[in-house]
Design an enzyme around this catalytic site. Structure first.
Site, PDB file in Angstrom:
ATOM      1  N   ARG A  57       7.627   0.214   9.598  1.00 52.50           N
ATOM      2  CA  ARG A  57       6.639  -0.340   8.670  1.00 52.50           C
ATOM      3  C   ARG A  57       7.107  -0.192   7.226  1.00 52.50           C
ATOM      4  O   ARG A  57       6.807  -1.031   6.379  1.00 52.50           O
ATOM      5  CB  ARG A  57       5.291   0.350   8.865  1.00 52.50           C
ATOM      6  CG  ARG A  57       4.631   0.033  10.197  1.00 52.50           C
ATOM      7  CD  ARG A  57       3.181   0.488  10.233  1.00 52.50           C
ATOM      8  NE  ARG A  57       3.033   1.937  10.140  1.00 52.50           N
ATOM      9  CZ  ARG A  57       3.053   2.752  11.183  1.00 52.50           C
ATOM     10  NH1 ARG A  57       3.254   2.267  12.407  1.00 52.50           N
ATOM     11  NH2 ARG A  57       2.891   4.063  11.018  1.00 52.50           N
ATOM     12  N   GLY A 112       0.811  -1.197   0.000  1.00 48.58           N
ATOM     13  CA  GLY A 112       0.000   0.000   0.000  1.00 48.58           C
ATOM     14  C   GLY A 112       0.849   1.253   0.000  1.00 48.58           C
ATOM     15  O   GLY A 112       0.569   2.222  -0.719  1.00 48.58           O
ATOM     16  N   ARG A 161       0.969  10.616  -9.140  1.00 49.68           N
ATOM     17  CA  ARG A 161       0.374  10.841  -7.832  1.00 49.68           C
ATOM     18  C   ARG A 161       1.273  10.366  -6.687  1.00 49.68           C
ATOM     19  O   ARG A 161       0.803  10.069  -5.582  1.00 49.68           O
ATOM     20  CB  ARG A 161      -1.003  10.162  -7.728  1.00 49.68           C
ATOM     21  CG  ARG A 161      -2.054  10.763  -8.656  1.00 49.68           C
ATOM     22  CD  ARG A 161      -3.344   9.963  -8.638  1.00 49.68           C
ATOM     23  NE  ARG A 161      -4.362  10.589  -9.469  1.00 49.68           N
ATOM     24  CZ  ARG A 161      -5.369  11.315  -8.994  1.00 49.68           C
ATOM     25  NH1 ARG A 161      -5.482  11.530  -7.699  1.00 49.68           N
ATOM     26  NH2 ARG A 161      -6.261  11.836  -9.823  1.00 49.68           N
ATOM     27  N   ARG A 190      -0.090  -9.005  -2.508  1.00 49.80           N
ATOM     28  CA  ARG A 190      -0.069  -7.852  -1.603  1.00 49.80           C
ATOM     29  C   ARG A 190       0.928  -8.114  -0.491  1.00 49.80           C
ATOM     30  O   ARG A 190       0.924  -9.194   0.124  1.00 49.80           O
ATOM     31  CB  ARG A 190      -1.464  -7.625  -1.026  1.00 49.80           C
ATOM     32  CG  ARG A 190      -1.477  -6.720   0.197  1.00 49.80           C
ATOM     33  CD  ARG A 190      -2.864  -6.194   0.535  1.00 49.80           C
ATOM     34  NE  ARG A 190      -2.984  -5.789   1.926  1.00 49.80           N
ATOM     35  CZ  ARG A 190      -2.406  -4.732   2.474  1.00 49.80           C
ATOM     36  NH1 ARG A 190      -1.626  -3.957   1.742  1.00 49.80           N
ATOM     37  NH2 ARG A 190      -2.579  -4.443   3.755  1.00 49.80           N
ATOM     38  N   SER A 245       0.806  -4.324   5.764  1.00 46.33           N
ATOM     39  CA  SER A 245       0.806  -4.392   7.223  1.00 46.33           C
ATOM     40  C   SER A 245      -0.611  -4.675   7.703  1.00 46.33           C
ATOM     41  O   SER A 245      -1.589  -4.455   6.981  1.00 46.33           O
ATOM     42  CB  SER A 245       1.317  -3.089   7.831  1.00 46.33           C
ATOM     43  OG  SER A 245       0.522  -1.995   7.396  1.00 46.33           O
ATOM     44  N   ASP A 273       0.947  -3.705  14.317  1.00 49.54           N
ATOM     45  CA  ASP A 273       0.445  -3.250  15.617  1.00 49.54           C
ATOM     46  C   ASP A 273      -0.560  -4.257  16.142  1.00 49.54           C
ATOM     47  O   ASP A 273      -1.071  -5.101  15.394  1.00 49.54           O
ATOM     48  CB  ASP A 273      -0.194  -1.860  15.501  1.00 49.54           C
ATOM     49  CG  ASP A 273      -1.279  -1.809  14.441  1.00 49.54           C
ATOM     50  OD1 ASP A 273      -2.459  -1.851  14.805  1.00 49.54           O
ATOM     51  OD2 ASP A 273      -0.955  -1.742  13.239  1.00 49.54           O
ATOM     52  N   ARG A 315       7.306   2.091   0.698  1.00 47.82           N
ATOM     53  CA  ARG A 315       7.705   0.687   0.857  1.00 47.82           C
ATOM     54  C   ARG A 315       7.954   0.057  -0.508  1.00 47.82           C
ATOM     55  O   ARG A 315       8.834  -0.800  -0.652  1.00 47.82           O
ATOM     56  CB  ARG A 315       6.643  -0.117   1.611  1.00 47.82           C
ATOM     57  CG  ARG A 315       7.115  -1.544   1.973  1.00 47.82           C
ATOM     58  CD  ARG A 315       6.013  -2.384   2.609  1.00 47.82           C
ATOM     59  NE  ARG A 315       5.541  -1.751   3.821  1.00 47.82           N
ATOM     60  CZ  ARG A 315       4.256  -1.703   4.177  1.00 47.82           C
ATOM     61  NH1 ARG A 315       3.333  -2.232   3.407  1.00 47.82           N
ATOM     62  NH2 ARG A 315       3.900  -1.122   5.292  1.00 47.82           N
TER      63      ARG A 315
END
Length: 236
Positions: free
Chosen positions: A219, A20, A43, A87, A90, A206, A24
């Site tokens: 992350r 996402g 973007r 995918r 996290s 988390d 990353r």
């Protein structure tokens, strides 16, 4: 050239890792891929193509939530003929059986989103992972010596990061849900629609129960184990 990715034909490999976080995506490309080249910055949602063990692979940021991710997945499937998407994201653990930094390989994804209910006229469609990718990921995780604990099971794809009724997660846990994230249900549904392969592998960032959490930098840059599992599963 698609609307939101904007890459040229041939720029994107048949196999794509889909974090996402676009930062990353950049970290994965710089850390794991050879000869990585950026094919999109539209973007700020970075996309890269390189090789891993001599095989072409791309990594594409998708944003947060099912609506954003669906834009990129639709374009990857329809405009660039991508065959497999994994995918690498996290998630938040919702049970004491799972710890921070554990890896979750999602066999299926529950959701509170209305996207599938609209598409299926109120019927609750059950989105599941591609079995070949799922099996490959489990085998890759089992083969890792000294790796983090991993779990295979259901995750919950929420439409709200700050839900109005967080107590409902407790009911999901009773039925085997391990963690909450925001994308996998739509990914699995779109893969089924386009007859492609999809899998979600998430690292627990988390813990909803204990309150333990990782930092934004952690992350972004320290969840490499799930990336290695994903690459092995998709390109073995």
């Amino acid at each position: 050239m698609s609307t939101h990715i904007g890459a040229q034909p041939g720029d994107i490999a048949p196999t794509v890792l889909l974090p996402g976080d676009p930062l990353r995506a950049r970290w994965i490309a710089e850390t794991f891929l050879d000869d990585a080249r950026c094919y999109s910055e539209v973007r700020g949602m970075y996309g890269y193509t390189g090789t891993w063990s001599g095989q072409p692979v791309s990594v594409q940021g998708s944003g947060m939530g099912q609506p954003s991710m669906s834009i990129y997945v639709n374009e990857l499937f329809t405009d660039y003929d991508v065959r497999s998407i994994v995918r690498v994201g996290s998630c938040g653990a919702v049970t004491q059986d799972v710890a921070v930094r554990d890896v979750i390989i999602a066999s299926g994804a529950c959701t509170d989103s209305s996207m599938n209910r609209i598409a299926f006229h109120g019927i609750d469609y059950a989105p599941v992972a591609d079995f070949g990718l799922l099996r490959g990921a489990v085998e890759a995780a089992e083969a890792r010596e000294g790796g983090s604990p991993f779990h295979v099971g259901l995750i919950f794809s929420s439409d709200s990061f700050y839900p109005a009724r967080p107590e409902l997660l407790g009911e999901m846990v009773k039925y085997g849900v391990l963690a909450v994230e925001m994308e996998a249900s739509a990914l699995y549904t779109l893969a089924a629609k386009h007859k492609r392969r999809a899998l979600a592998i998430c690292t627990v960032s988390d813990h909803i129960v204990t309150g333990e959490e990782t930092t934004s930098q952690e992350r972004e840059q320290t969840f490499g184990e799930m990336v290695e599992i994903a690459l092995t599963a998709a390109l073995r």
